[in-house]
Design a protein around this motif. Structure first.
Motif, PDB file in Angstrom:
ATOM      1  N   ASP A  15      -7.076  -2.515   4.634  1.00 51.28           N
ATOM      2  CA  ASP A  15      -7.297  -3.821   3.993  1.00 51.28           C
ATOM      3  C   ASP A  15      -8.630  -3.830   3.243  1.00 51.28           C
ATOM      4  O   ASP A  15      -8.727  -4.398   2.151  1.00 51.28           O
ATOM      5  CB  ASP A  15      -7.284  -4.944   5.033  1.00 51.28           C
ATOM      6  CG  ASP A  15      -5.930  -5.108   5.697  1.00 51.28           C
ATOM      7  OD1 ASP A  15      -4.912  -4.715   5.082  1.00 51.28           O
ATOM      8  OD2 ASP A  15      -5.888  -5.611   6.838  1.00 51.28           O
ATOM      9  N   GLY A  18      -8.153  -1.997   0.123  1.00 50.73           N
ATOM     10  CA  GLY A  18      -7.363  -2.859  -0.763  1.00 50.73           C
ATOM     11  C   GLY A  18      -8.224  -3.915  -1.434  1.00 50.73           C
ATOM     12  O   GLY A  18      -8.060  -4.206  -2.620  1.00 50.73           O
ATOM     13  N   GLN A  23      -8.814  -4.471  -5.407  1.00 53.74           N
ATOM     14  CA  GLN A  23      -8.636  -5.774  -6.055  1.00 53.74           C
ATOM     15  C   GLN A  23      -9.869  -6.160  -6.853  1.00 53.74           C
ATOM     16  O   GLN A  23      -9.752  -6.767  -7.917  1.00 53.74           O
ATOM     17  CB  GLN A  23      -8.332  -6.853  -5.021  1.00 53.74           C
ATOM     18  CG  GLN A  23      -6.910  -6.862  -4.571  1.00 53.74           C
ATOM     19  CD  GLN A  23      -6.626  -7.996  -3.604  1.00 53.74           C
ATOM     20  OE1 GLN A  23      -7.492  -8.393  -2.812  1.00 53.74           O
ATOM     21  NE2 GLN A  23      -5.411  -8.518  -3.661  1.00 53.74           N
ATOM     22  N   SER A  42      -3.703  -4.255  -4.428  1.00 51.94           N
ATOM     23  CA  SER A  42      -4.231  -3.812  -3.136  1.00 51.94           C
ATOM     24  C   SER A  42      -3.307  -2.825  -2.427  1.00 51.94           C
ATOM     25  O   SER A  42      -3.770  -2.038  -1.606  1.00 51.94           O
ATOM     26  CB  SER A  42      -4.513  -5.011  -2.240  1.00 51.94           C
ATOM     27  OG  SER A  42      -3.313  -5.711  -1.972  1.00 51.94           O
ATOM     28  N   PHE A  43      -2.007  -2.827  -2.731  1.00 47.92           N
ATOM     29  CA  PHE A  43      -1.097  -1.905  -2.044  1.00 47.92           C
ATOM     30  C   PHE A  43      -1.421  -0.444  -2.355  1.00 47.92           C
ATOM     31  O   PHE A  43      -1.028   0.459  -1.613  1.00 47.92           O
ATOM     32  CB  PHE A  43       0.373  -2.214  -2.363  1.00 47.92           C
ATOM     33  CG  PHE A  43       0.806  -1.817  -3.749  1.00 47.92           C
ATOM     34  CD1 PHE A  43       1.247  -0.519  -3.999  1.00 47.92           C
ATOM     35  CD2 PHE A  43       0.795  -2.734  -4.784  1.00 47.92           C
ATOM     36  CE1 PHE A  43       1.654  -0.151  -5.272  1.00 47.92           C
ATOM     37  CE2 PHE A  43       1.199  -2.381  -6.053  1.00 47.92           C
ATOM     38  CZ  PHE A  43       1.631  -1.082  -6.306  1.00 47.92           C
ATOM     39  N   ALA A  83      -4.015   0.920  -1.799  1.00 41.17           N
ATOM     40  CA  ALA A  83      -4.870   1.399  -0.706  1.00 41.17           C
ATOM     41  C   ALA A  83      -4.103   2.311   0.242  1.00 41.17           C
ATOM     42  O   ALA A  83      -4.687   3.194   0.877  1.00 41.17           O
ATOM     43  CB  ALA A  83      -5.455   0.214   0.060  1.00 41.17           C
ATOM     44  N   TYR A  84      -2.793   2.133   0.335  1.00 40.31           N
ATOM     45  CA  TYR A  84      -1.998   2.988   1.210  1.00 40.31           C
ATOM     46  C   TYR A  84      -1.946   4.425   0.700  1.00 40.31           C
ATOM     47  O   TYR A  84      -1.602   5.334   1.448  1.00 40.31           O
ATOM     48  CB  TYR A  84      -0.594   2.419   1.404  1.00 40.31           C
ATOM     49  CG  TYR A  84      -0.613   1.176   2.258  1.00 40.31           C
ATOM     50  CD1 TYR A  84      -0.679   1.273   3.650  1.00 40.31           C
ATOM     51  CD2 TYR A  84      -0.601  -0.089   1.685  1.00 40.31           C
ATOM     52  CE1 TYR A  84      -0.732   0.142   4.439  1.00 40.31           C
ATOM     53  CE2 TYR A  84      -0.652  -1.230   2.465  1.00 40.31           C
ATOM     54  CZ  TYR A  84      -0.718  -1.109   3.846  1.00 40.31           C
ATOM     55  OH  TYR A  84      -0.783  -2.237   4.627  1.00 40.31           O
TER      56      TYR A  84
END
Length: 134
Positions: A38, A41, A45, A51-52, A54-55
């Motif tokens: 998070d 993410g 942003q 932010s996805f 970040a995975y």
């Protein structure tokens, strides 16, 4: 020199185990602490990115290190890990480029070592001691 010290395959195995194994610790830490994803993410942003993304750190810090350790698609694994470190540098560490740590070393020596070692895997490949030598 001793002939036993001339072993490219063993050297590549040691490099794969070192960079893959040490990078994997960072990935497992992120798996065990989802708040870190998070946080990444949120950084993304801040740059106007979704932010996805970040995975993607899990690809560079879990999947790619495992690939490197076992020696499967090692060049691609090295590229993924080097890309991961480049993104980490751009998101978090740009302000530390000219900094020195308390021990007199470069502030980014760990990140630099990960990046350059992963890049070495891109050019060297897996060696003979691998699931899929290349």
């Amino acid at each position: 020199m001793l002939k036993a010290l001339h072993n490219d395959a063993l050297g590549k195995l040691i490099l794969r185990l070192a960079v893959g194994g040490l990078m994997l610790f960072h990935g497992v830490a992120k798996l065990l602490d989802p708040a870190s994803i998070d946080w990444i993410g949120g950084m993304l942003q801040g740059y106007g990115l979704p932010s996805f993304l970040a995975y993607g750190v899990l690809i560079g810090e879990v999947l790619a290190p495992i690939m490197a350790i076992v020696g499967w698609q090692t060049r691609i694994a090295g590229l993924l890990m080097a890309g991961n470190m480049l993104v980490a540098f751009l998101l978090v560490h740009t302000g530390e480029v000219f900094m020195v740590n308390d021990n007199g070393g470069w502030q980014l020596e760990l990140q630099g070592m990960f990046f350059l070692s992963a890049l070495a895997l891109v050019f060297l490949g897996s060696g003979r001691m691998a699931v899929r030598p290349n």
